[in-house]
Scaffold this motif. Structure first.
Motif: not given
Length: 193
Positions: A18-24, A42-45, A34-39
């Protein structure tokens, strides 16, 4: 890490994603890198989380004969299947692609719905049936498994034992080699002046 029960471990995973979602969502336009790194995070998690649920948690829920377990687990597996397809499409997708943000938004909505159902229905039902000791032992096994399960989505792979365990071992080896290669490439790029 101190002993953690399975449900607490899964809820912690939910909070992390959820923290990753909010960052995105806060990244805004023009933040492709930045979005690529966040995604990627997300993919890994989500890949790891889905694997430990499918390999360990859902089978334990069904074996414990939690009321309505079969229906809850089957619905969760279908939700995982949808999420894995989206994750596989996002894995390596250009963050400037026209549908990248839309695809991530659909993924976020689907996962939030999945989390709401697990935390609102499945987890309370499981807590009523499984004792603290069983949940703690399961949580420890799930936590250890995080280091050996796949780190990328494999939507065509089986999602129930025993097929998912055998397939997961092979997929995990490939994923971890792929991740190591990517990390080495990134380090090499940074080392070149």
């Amino acid at each position: 890490m101190p002993d953690i029960d399975a449900i607490t471990l899964l809820k912690n995973d939910h909070k992390a994603v959820e923290k990753l979602f909010k960052r995105f969502e806060k990244a805004g336009g023009g933040a492709a890198k930045t979005k690529r790194k966040i995604v990627d995070d997300i993919i890994r998690e989500l890949s790891i989380h889905a694997e430990i649920e499918e390999q360990m948690f859902y089978p334990a829920v069904r074996a414990a004969e939690v009321p309505d377990a079969k229906d809850m687990v089957l619905e969760s597996l279908e939700e995982h299947g949808v999420a894995k397809w989206l994750l596989s499409e996002l894995d390596g997708m250009d963050p400037e692609a026209e549908r990248f943000d839309a695809k991530v938004t659909v993924l976020i909505e689907a996962i939030r719905h999945h989390i709401e159902e697990e935390e609102g229905e499945m987890f309370p039902a499981v807590r009523k049936v499984l004792k603290r000791k069983a949940l703690t032992e399961l949580g420890g096994s799930m936590d250890r498994a995080k280091g050996i399960v796949p780190t990328h989505p494999h939507p065509r792979s089986p999602d129930t034992p025993p097929g998912n365990i055998a397939g997961g071992l092979a997929s995990a080896a490939i994923d971890r080699a792929r991740d190591a290669g990517r990390e080495a490439l990134e380090r090499a790029k940074k080392a070149v002046p």
